[in-house]
Design a protein around this motif. Structure first.
Motif, PDB file in Angstrom:
ATOM      1  N   SER A  97     -13.744  18.232 -46.826  1.00 49.05           N
ATOM      2  CA  SER A  97     -14.788  17.793 -45.899  1.00 49.05           C
ATOM      3  C   SER A  97     -14.880  18.736 -44.706  1.00 49.05           C
ATOM      4  N   SER A 133     -23.698  13.618 -45.522  1.00 45.42           N
ATOM      5  CA  SER A 133     -23.862  12.274 -44.977  1.00 45.42           C
ATOM      6  C   SER A 133     -25.017  12.210 -44.001  1.00 45.42           C
ATOM      7  N   SER A 134     -25.398  10.990 -43.651  1.00 42.58           N
ATOM      8  CA  SER A 134     -26.335  10.784 -42.544  1.00 42.58           C
ATOM      9  C   SER A 134     -25.598  11.048 -41.238  1.00 42.58           C
ATOM     10  N   THR A 136     -24.094  10.653 -37.420  1.00 38.50           N
ATOM     11  CA  THR A 136     -23.643   9.578 -36.549  1.00 38.50           C
ATOM     12  C   THR A 136     -24.536   9.538 -35.316  1.00 38.50           C
ATOM     13  N   TYR A 141     -22.571  15.305 -38.660  1.00 38.98           N
ATOM     14  CA  TYR A 141     -22.741  15.183 -40.102  1.00 38.98           C
ATOM     15  C   TYR A 141     -21.400  15.475 -40.787  1.00 38.98           C
ATOM     16  N   THR A 142     -21.231  14.915 -41.977  1.00 40.77           N
ATOM     17  CA  THR A 142     -20.059  15.210 -42.795  1.00 40.77           C
ATOM     18  C   THR A 142     -20.519  15.815 -44.109  1.00 40.77           C
ATOM     19  N   THR A 144     -19.225  16.933 -47.680  1.00 44.92           N
ATOM     20  CA  THR A 144     -18.072  16.653 -48.535  1.00 44.92           C
ATOM     21  C   THR A 144     -18.252  17.336 -49.881  1.00 44.92           C
TER      22      THR A 144
END
Length: 347
Positions: A97, A133-134, A136, A141-142, A144
């Motif tokens: 990640s 990811s969406s 925060t 963003y993440t 992965t």
């Protein structure tokens, strides 16, 4: 350019950072009706972070040239933080990640790179899945990377290459490390009543939470294993079985647990040898022991030595050998020939 004073003060929440400025251009043009119009581009470079919390940072600036003062603010994005090293075992799933900052309206593309032969190359299309990811609330963003099955080629460094609104940044490297249990031998042979020492070298992310020697054939698990640390990521493990019985024959392997990660060694074959019972020595002879392959042995009948008047001869020349099979502890025969005494005639 005399009298220029450029500042880049950090707003609350951005606790660390340094600022440098440089004049990128200085253009003067004539203005219709008289006078001059000067356009100046000053580049502000900020290096820092928003403290311990990753997130989009709003930074203010103030630019002063002679009597003119201009203030504004910019949004800093593109900060990234790669996850720590990842440990796994060959054939198992794993994931990497990387966190990075961007606004919710940014155009984002993420590509993962794998180090091969000293250079980073795009990962293969098969066996990997890249998920974004969406964001925060603070714009993190993440990215992965899911690895279906860790292969030898995956035990290396990875980087995330992130493009935000046409600008590409590259994350720090994160390594995939292979947790392993390597047996010090692949086979072991011991006699009944003896001692069995099985050892292996373990590599992993932390001190093992469970170490067991498993007897595959019997389904037994022994956890009283000695663990000695060689370093923070390497240990030597040893299991001693004494005395050894015939039931200890079979296949063994070590199974190591590091939290949620499990890894097993290759199998080791243990053979328990059984000595055959002593043989009765035939009359007028002795038994000579001879070693054979696979730790078997045999006895050969030797007739006694005679003298000038007496000799000893085998009665049955086809009955001079008795072979012990130590895997079962039995002889192929116990019918051995005695030796007959012969006396030379007198004159």
């Amino acid at each position: 350019s005399s009298g220029i004073n450029a500042e880049w003060p950090l707003r609350p929440g951005a606790t660390t950072g340094t600022v440098t400025t440089s004049d990128k251009s200085d253009t003067t043009v004539d203005v219709v009706g008289g006078g001059k119009k000067q356009t100046k581009v000053v580049e502000f470079e900020w290096s820092g972070s928003s403290g311990s919390v990753l997130g989009v940072v709003t930074v203010g600036f103030k630019y002063t040239a002679d009597d003119m003062e201009v203030e504004g603010e910019v949004i800093v994005v593109g900060q990234s933080s790669a996850g720590g090293d990842v440990w796994g075992s060959l054939g198992e799933k794993s994931q990497l990640s990387c966190l990075f900052t961007a606004t919710s309206t940014s155009s984002i593309k993420v590509m993962w790179l794998r180090k091969e032969g000293g250079a980073y190359k795009e990962i293969p299309s098969q066996g990997y899945k890249n998920i974004l990811s969406s964001p925060t609330d603070n714009g993190v963003y993440t990215a992965t990377l899911f690895i279906d099955q860790i292969q030898d080629a995956d035990v290396t460094e990875f980087q995330a290459q992130i493009t935000i609104d046409g600008v590409t940044i590259t994350s720090d490297a994160v390594s995939v490390k292979k947790a392993s249990v390597v047996m010090e031998t692949t086979s072991f042979s011991v006699n009944t009543g003896g001692k069995l020492d099985l050892s292996a070298v373990v590599e992993g992310p932390s001190t093992p939470t469970r170490v067991a020697l498993e007897h595959t054939d019997l389904g037994e698990s022994m956890t009283d294993v000695t663990v000695v640390a060689d370093s923070t990521t390497k240990w030597k493990i040893t299991k001693t079985i004494t005395p050894v019985f015939k039931s200890n024959s079979g296949t063994y392997h070590f199974r190591i647990t590091f939290g949620n990660l499990q890894v097993a060694s290759s199998a080791i074959s243990v053979t328990v040898r059984i000595d055959c019972r002593p043989l009765t020595t035939p009359p007028n002879s002795s038994l000579e022991k001879e070693t054979l392959p696979n730790e078997n042995y045999r006895y050969r009948v030797r007739c006694k030595s005679g003298d000038s008047s007496t000799t000893y001869l085998l009665i049955h020349e086809d009955k001079t050998l008795a072979t012990c099979d130590t895997s079962t502890g039995t002889y192929d025969t116990t019918d051995l020939s005695p030796c007959a005494r012969t006396v030379a005639p007198t004159t």
